[in-house]
Design a protein around this motif. Sequence first.
Motif, PDB file in Angstrom:
ATOM      1  N   ARG A 133      39.311  46.130  35.671  1.00 23.08           N
ATOM      2  CA  ARG A 133      40.743  45.987  35.914  1.00 23.08           C
ATOM      3  C   ARG A 133      41.528  46.669  34.801  1.00 23.08           C
ATOM      4  O   ARG A 133      42.502  47.355  35.038  1.00 23.08           O
ATOM      5  CB  ARG A 133      41.093  44.507  35.985  1.00 23.08           C
ATOM      6  N   ARG A 134      41.058  46.463  33.554  1.00 27.57           N
ATOM      7  CA  ARG A 134      41.715  47.083  32.403  1.00 27.57           C
ATOM      8  C   ARG A 134      41.671  48.608  32.527  1.00 27.57           C
ATOM      9  O   ARG A 134      42.658  49.298  32.315  1.00 27.57           O
ATOM     10  CB  ARG A 134      40.984  46.648  31.124  1.00 27.57           C
ATOM     11  N   ASP A 135      40.486  49.125  32.897  1.00 27.30           N
ATOM     12  CA  ASP A 135      40.308  50.576  32.928  1.00 27.30           C
ATOM     13  C   ASP A 135      41.056  51.235  34.075  1.00 27.30           C
ATOM     14  O   ASP A 135      41.321  52.427  34.047  1.00 27.30           O
ATOM     15  CB  ASP A 135      38.817  50.917  33.007  1.00 27.30           C
ATOM     16  N   SER A 136      41.387  50.429  35.089  1.00 26.53           N
ATOM     17  CA  SER A 136      42.084  51.022  36.231  1.00 26.53           C
ATOM     18  C   SER A 136      43.593  51.002  36.042  1.00 26.53           C
ATOM     19  O   SER A 136      44.343  51.458  36.893  1.00 26.53           O
ATOM     20  CB  SER A 136      41.698  50.281  37.515  1.00 26.53           C
ATOM     21  N   LYS A 137      44.023  50.432  34.912  1.00 26.30           N
ATOM     22  CA  LYS A 137      45.469  50.375  34.672  1.00 26.30           C
ATOM     23  C   LYS A 137      45.978  51.701  34.151  1.00 26.30           C
ATOM     24  O   LYS A 137      45.283  52.381  33.426  1.00 26.30           O
ATOM     25  CB  LYS A 137      45.785  49.275  33.666  1.00 26.30           C
ATOM     26  N   HIS A 164      45.056  41.189  40.936  1.00 28.43           N
ATOM     27  CA  HIS A 164      43.636  41.087  41.256  1.00 28.43           C
ATOM     28  C   HIS A 164      42.949  40.347  40.134  1.00 28.43           C
ATOM     29  O   HIS A 164      42.242  40.928  39.335  1.00 28.43           O
ATOM     30  CB  HIS A 164      43.042  42.468  41.483  1.00 28.43           C
ATOM     31  N   THR A 165      43.189  39.068  40.098  1.00 25.72           N
ATOM     32  CA  THR A 165      42.587  38.243  39.059  1.00 25.72           C
ATOM     33  C   THR A 165      41.091  38.093  39.321  1.00 25.72           C
ATOM     34  O   THR A 165      40.709  37.660  40.405  1.00 25.72           O
ATOM     35  CB  THR A 165      43.240  36.849  39.062  1.00 25.72           C
ATOM     36  N   PRO A 166      40.258  38.454  38.355  1.00 23.41           N
ATOM     37  CA  PRO A 166      38.822  38.298  38.589  1.00 23.41           C
ATOM     38  C   PRO A 166      38.428  36.834  38.789  1.00 23.41           C
ATOM     39  O   PRO A 166      38.811  35.971  38.006  1.00 23.41           O
ATOM     40  CB  PRO A 166      38.190  38.856  37.305  1.00 23.41           C
ATOM     41  N   ILE A 167      37.691  36.601  39.850  1.00 21.66           N
ATOM     42  CA  ILE A 167      37.208  35.256  40.154  1.00 21.66           C
ATOM     43  C   ILE A 167      35.753  35.373  40.578  1.00 21.66           C
ATOM     44  O   ILE A 167      35.400  36.251  41.359  1.00 21.66           O
ATOM     45  CB  ILE A 167      38.011  34.620  41.312  1.00 21.66           C
ATOM     46  N   ILE A 168      34.917  34.507  40.038  1.00 18.52           N
ATOM     47  CA  ILE A 168      33.543  34.429  40.526  1.00 18.52           C
ATOM     48  C   ILE A 168      33.311  33.020  41.061  1.00 18.52           C
ATOM     49  O   ILE A 168      33.592  32.033  40.380  1.00 18.52           O
ATOM     50  CB  ILE A 168      32.503  34.756  39.427  1.00 18.52           C
ATOM     51  N   LEU A 169      32.850  32.948  42.294  1.00 16.12           N
ATOM     52  CA  LEU A 169      32.448  31.677  42.882  1.00 16.12           C
ATOM     53  C   LEU A 169      31.031  31.385  42.398  1.00 16.12           C
ATOM     54  O   LEU A 169      30.129  32.201  42.578  1.00 16.12           O
ATOM     55  CB  LEU A 169      32.496  31.786  44.406  1.00 16.12           C
TER      56      LEU A 169
END
Length: 179
Positions: free
Chosen positions: A175-179, A116-121
Amino acid sequence: AAEPESPYRVVLLGASGVGKTAFTSIFAGAADSMDSDDCELCGDEVCEKVIEVDGEPATITLLDTWDAETDSEWAQELHMQTGDAYLLLYSVTDRASFLRASELRITLRRFRPAQHTPIILVGNKCDLVRRREVSVSEGRACAAVFDCKFIETSAAMQHNVWEAFHGIVRQLRLRRDSK
Ligand code: GDP
């Protein structure tokens, strides 16, 4: 106090002329910087600095090394694999750049399938109201289809550019915290 996190590599992607260099300049020259002495490690295309997001320092290495015109396919693919997160830019005044952003999103997904790579359009140049070719709702719909966040910015007016950087840090932390 919290230890600074290890640097997050944030890659700017997008067609030429959409505002990647303008984003990098704002990032590099920031009044938002925690230390008064701006970038520790700044070239034209790579800039590393610490910014504060939600009261916590975050180190970002911003990579503006994407060259849609001249890079080989191999070099482009490498970009798709080097980032921890991506700002996918288009210009709201240039429909072709919007279509290009969709293509890049599809390519990114190919290289980052499971993660789940963070991406912002990012729809940049929203100050150019009369030249707008892509509506806010089109941008938002596209982001929904691609399952990424969406923001409109104006690098020229320095509008929402920091919000985009902060948004990417927040997503990386989630994402880090959900690992
Ligand atoms: P790049 O090729 O993606 O790096 O695009 P640049 O950052 O070089 O921007 C291309 C042109 O668009 C330059 O002339 C910028 O000054 C201009 N530009 C970039 N962002 C904005 C913006 O938000 N609004 C306006 N009006 N012009 C912008």
